[in-house]
Design an enzyme around this catalytic site. Sequence first.
Site, PDB file in Angstrom:
ATOM      1  N   CYS A 144       6.237  -3.791  16.176  1.00 52.68           N
ATOM      2  CA  CYS A 144       5.832  -2.658  17.018  1.00 52.68           C
ATOM      3  C   CYS A 144       4.368  -2.842  17.389  1.00 52.68           C
ATOM      4  O   CYS A 144       3.522  -3.098  16.522  1.00 52.68           O
ATOM      5  CB  CYS A 144       6.051  -1.338  16.276  1.00 52.68           C
ATOM      6  SG  CYS A 144       7.795  -0.974  15.940  1.00 52.68           S
ATOM      7  N   SER A 157      11.675   6.668  14.768  1.00 50.98           N
ATOM      8  CA  SER A 157      10.430   6.440  15.491  1.00 50.98           C
ATOM      9  C   SER A 157      10.788   6.116  16.938  1.00 50.98           C
ATOM     10  O   SER A 157      11.227   5.009  17.256  1.00 50.98           O
ATOM     11  CB  SER A 157       9.663   5.286  14.835  1.00 50.98           C
ATOM     12  OG  SER A 157       8.380   5.144  15.371  1.00 50.98           O
ATOM     13  N   LEU A 158      10.616   7.083  17.832  1.00 50.08           N
ATOM     14  CA  LEU A 158      11.100   6.967  19.213  1.00 50.08           C
ATOM     15  C   LEU A 158      10.016   6.388  20.128  1.00 50.08           C
ATOM     16  O   LEU A 158      10.168   5.318  20.703  1.00 50.08           O
ATOM     17  CB  LEU A 158      11.565   8.335  19.706  1.00 50.08           C
ATOM     18  CG  LEU A 158      12.450   8.369  20.939  1.00 50.08           C
ATOM     19  CD1 LEU A 158      13.740   7.615  20.708  1.00 50.08           C
ATOM     20  CD2 LEU A 158      12.732   9.807  21.363  1.00 50.08           C
ATOM     21  N   ASN A 159       8.953   7.147  20.351  1.00 53.21           N
ATOM     22  CA  ASN A 159       7.706   6.648  20.961  1.00 53.21           C
ATOM     23  C   ASN A 159       7.762   6.265  22.436  1.00 53.21           C
ATOM     24  O   ASN A 159       6.760   5.791  22.970  1.00 53.21           O
ATOM     25  CB  ASN A 159       7.164   5.443  20.165  1.00 53.21           C
ATOM     26  CG  ASN A 159       7.028   5.754  18.696  1.00 53.21           C
ATOM     27  OD1 ASN A 159       6.556   6.825  18.327  1.00 53.21           O
ATOM     28  ND2 ASN A 159       7.467   4.841  17.846  1.00 53.21           N
ATOM     29  N   CYS A 161       1.385  -0.756  15.682  1.00 58.78           N
ATOM     30  CA  CYS A 161       1.355  -0.650  14.211  1.00 58.78           C
ATOM     31  C   CYS A 161       0.627  -1.833  13.594  1.00 58.78           C
ATOM     32  O   CYS A 161       0.937  -2.997  13.890  1.00 58.78           O
ATOM     33  CB  CYS A 161       2.792  -0.570  13.694  1.00 58.78           C
ATOM     34  SG  CYS A 161       2.898  -0.458  11.894  1.00 58.78           S
ATOM     35  N   GLY A 168       6.609  -1.684   6.420  1.00 59.75           N
ATOM     36  CA  GLY A 168       7.969  -2.175   6.544  1.00 59.75           C
ATOM     37  C   GLY A 168       8.900  -1.258   7.318  1.00 59.75           C
ATOM     38  O   GLY A 168       8.604  -0.099   7.580  1.00 59.75           O
ATOM     39  N   GLU A 169      10.052  -1.806   7.695  1.00 59.84           N
ATOM     40  CA  GLU A 169      11.151  -1.078   8.313  1.00 59.84           C
ATOM     41  C   GLU A 169      12.172  -0.780   7.217  1.00 59.84           C
ATOM     42  O   GLU A 169      12.883  -1.677   6.741  1.00 59.84           O
ATOM     43  CB  GLU A 169      11.782  -1.918   9.431  1.00 59.84           C
ATOM     44  CG  GLU A 169      13.187  -1.519   9.863  1.00 59.84           C
ATOM     45  CD  GLU A 169      13.321  -0.066  10.290  1.00 59.84           C
ATOM     46  OE1 GLU A 169      14.108   0.656   9.647  1.00 59.84           O
ATOM     47  OE2 GLU A 169      12.656   0.334  11.260  1.00 59.84           O
ATOM     48  N   CYS A 227       3.773   8.510   0.483  1.00 58.28           N
ATOM     49  CA  CYS A 227       4.295   7.658   1.547  1.00 58.28           C
ATOM     50  C   CYS A 227       4.492   6.267   0.959  1.00 58.28           C
ATOM     51  O   CYS A 227       3.516   5.598   0.593  1.00 58.28           O
ATOM     52  CB  CYS A 227       3.316   7.631   2.722  1.00 58.28           C
ATOM     53  SG  CYS A 227       3.801   6.544   4.073  1.00 58.28           S
ATOM     54  N   SER A 237      12.448   6.699   7.397  1.00 60.43           N
ATOM     55  CA  SER A 237      12.156   6.486   8.814  1.00 60.43           C
ATOM     56  C   SER A 237      12.669   5.119   9.266  1.00 60.43           C
ATOM     57  O   SER A 237      12.690   4.153   8.497  1.00 60.43           O
ATOM     58  CB  SER A 237      10.645   6.570   9.055  1.00 60.43           C
ATOM     59  OG  SER A 237      10.331   6.328  10.410  1.00 60.43           O
ATOM     60  N   ASN A 291      -3.544   6.252  15.574  1.00 60.40           N
ATOM     61  CA  ASN A 291      -4.690   5.915  14.727  1.00 60.40           C
ATOM     62  C   ASN A 291      -5.154   4.494  15.034  1.00 60.40           C
ATOM     63  O   ASN A 291      -4.433   3.525  14.745  1.00 60.40           O
ATOM     64  CB  ASN A 291      -4.298   6.044  13.247  1.00 60.40           C
ATOM     65  CG  ASN A 291      -3.910   7.462  12.886  1.00 60.40           C
ATOM     66  OD1 ASN A 291      -4.714   8.377  12.963  1.00 60.40           O
ATOM     67  ND2 ASN A 291      -2.649   7.652  12.485  1.00 60.40           N
ATOM     68  N   GLU A 308       0.840  -1.196   0.000  1.00 61.60           N
ATOM     69  CA  GLU A 308       0.000   0.000   0.000  1.00 61.60           C
ATOM     70  C   GLU A 308       0.878   1.251   0.000  1.00 61.60           C
ATOM     71  O   GLU A 308       1.890   1.314   0.715  1.00 61.60           O
ATOM     72  CB  GLU A 308      -0.922  -0.005   1.215  1.00 61.60           C
ATOM     73  CG  GLU A 308      -1.882  -1.185   1.202  1.00 61.60           C
ATOM     74  CD  GLU A 308      -2.816  -1.239   2.400  1.00 61.60           C
ATOM     75  OE1 GLU A 308      -3.560  -2.229   2.510  1.00 61.60           O
ATOM     76  OE2 GLU A 308      -2.803  -0.309   3.226  1.00 61.60           O
ATOM     77  N   CYS A 362      -1.124   6.916   9.416  1.00 62.89           N
ATOM     78  CA  CYS A 362       0.088   6.368  10.020  1.00 62.89           C
ATOM     79  C   CYS A 362      -0.228   5.173  10.911  1.00 62.89           C
ATOM     80  O   CYS A 362      -1.084   5.247  11.788  1.00 62.89           O
ATOM     81  CB  CYS A 362       0.770   7.470  10.837  1.00 62.89           C
ATOM     82  SG  CYS A 362       2.270   6.934  11.686  1.00 62.89           S
ATOM     83  N   CYS A 391       6.311  -6.529   8.119  1.00 60.90           N
ATOM     84  CA  CYS A 391       7.428  -5.958   8.871  1.00 60.90           C
ATOM     85  C   CYS A 391       7.809  -6.920   9.988  1.00 60.90           C
ATOM     86  O   CYS A 391       6.939  -7.508  10.630  1.00 60.90           O
ATOM     87  CB  CYS A 391       7.042  -4.600   9.456  1.00 60.90           C
ATOM     88  SG  CYS A 391       8.383  -3.762  10.332  1.00 60.90           S
TER      89      CYS A 391
END
Length: 433
Positions: A189, A289-291, A192, A235-236, A178, A267, A366, A164, A409, A185
């Site tokens: 995470c 991507s810290l989070n 996600c 994906g990463e 994007c 990213s 989201n 996608e 996202c 992935c």
Amino acid sequence: MQRVSSFQRQIRGSKGKSLRGTNTKPTIPMAALPLLRWGASSLHAHFSPTPPRRLFSALRQPPAAGRYEPGSRVMLKGMDYPELEKWEQSQGFRPGQAMMLWKCLYGNNVWAHCHNELAGLNKDLRKMISDHADLKALTIKDIITASDGTRKILFSLEDASVIETVVIPSARGRTTVCVSSQVGCAMNCQFCFTGRMGLRKHLSTAEIVEQAVFARKLFSDEFDTITNVVFMGMGEPLHNVDNVIKASSIMVDEQGLQFSPRKVTVSTSGLVPEIKRFLNESNCDLAVSLNATTDEVRDWIMPINRRYNLSMLLGTLREELRLRPKSIVLFEYVMLSGVNDSVDDAKRLTELVHGIPCKINLISFNPHSGSQFKPTPDENIIEFRNMLIQSGLTVMVRLSRGDDQMAACGQLGEPGDYQLPLLRVPEKFQVAL
């Protein structure tokens, strides 16, 4: 006219500016199994245990794609310009014709996907390309339009996998594509949706590049030009670092797609060796991507932290960016209610990024069916942002775009019947969830 919420008005009127933000048979690739071991005891009956020394073997890189053998068919969008020029010369054509072909693929508003679109090339060259090369790596399966104008493109790959890509228009004249870098992935995470899929395959250079080419070909007339690329889809990206670095270099080529390197952002969840390589080999921007502000929380919501913890990750960025005085990193921070959005988190975040040239991008979570988290309320995001701004940080809030069509996202992909297991929730966060 699109309605603007009070939340959006508060963001746009403040010092912190806003940003806008497969159905295949489910399989579990062996490369992903080490990451599944965390909280995946139910899988042990089906798969032999992975020795500790092979933990994170999913992070080992696949062979570089885009190579060609004499006499074989080649994928043109898998080559950078020097490779394309060398290939054409090996077929008996002069170097100048390679630039004409390059501009048919990426420039002159042609964006060729079939041999009939190779206007301006001589007859012999077109025939050679028709006999020995392919131009198209992706097939459009569907295009879905969200209520805010965001487009989600579903692409089929040669093996029937689906990826996608999201095209995000803006009233300010900036349109972002994007792109995805993998099918699924391996990072798992917890917030996600793509992470529920597990890793199914890496995308080739051509499959990554063609997402941007299709975006320009499909939507340049409607949205003017596509100005920005973010590697924030499925994906990463740095797990597929060879193809991502090569694809991004094709995107910024001055004779091709001509994206500014400052408008192409890759990213990562925090693969430290690949971050070092990316910063040394690419002139595109980096987002991390810290989070989370503690290893306890990040170990849970981003298992990669168990390999590369906050100290190692941030220390690497601090050291590497010291050698690149004009570079900054974009820290992405998904706001999860009751998990990482406290006053103490804001204070710790300020301390963690001290000495790192950066911007902070706060992202409203989201929701999706594979999630146990809740989004931080709007007023709490504003309070969190204001605390960071008061400490001297540059902070932006990314508004959700395309969330009514699972295009926002963290919402991309389709896990199917199989989904990676959710990890055990630390006891002190169980009430929040």
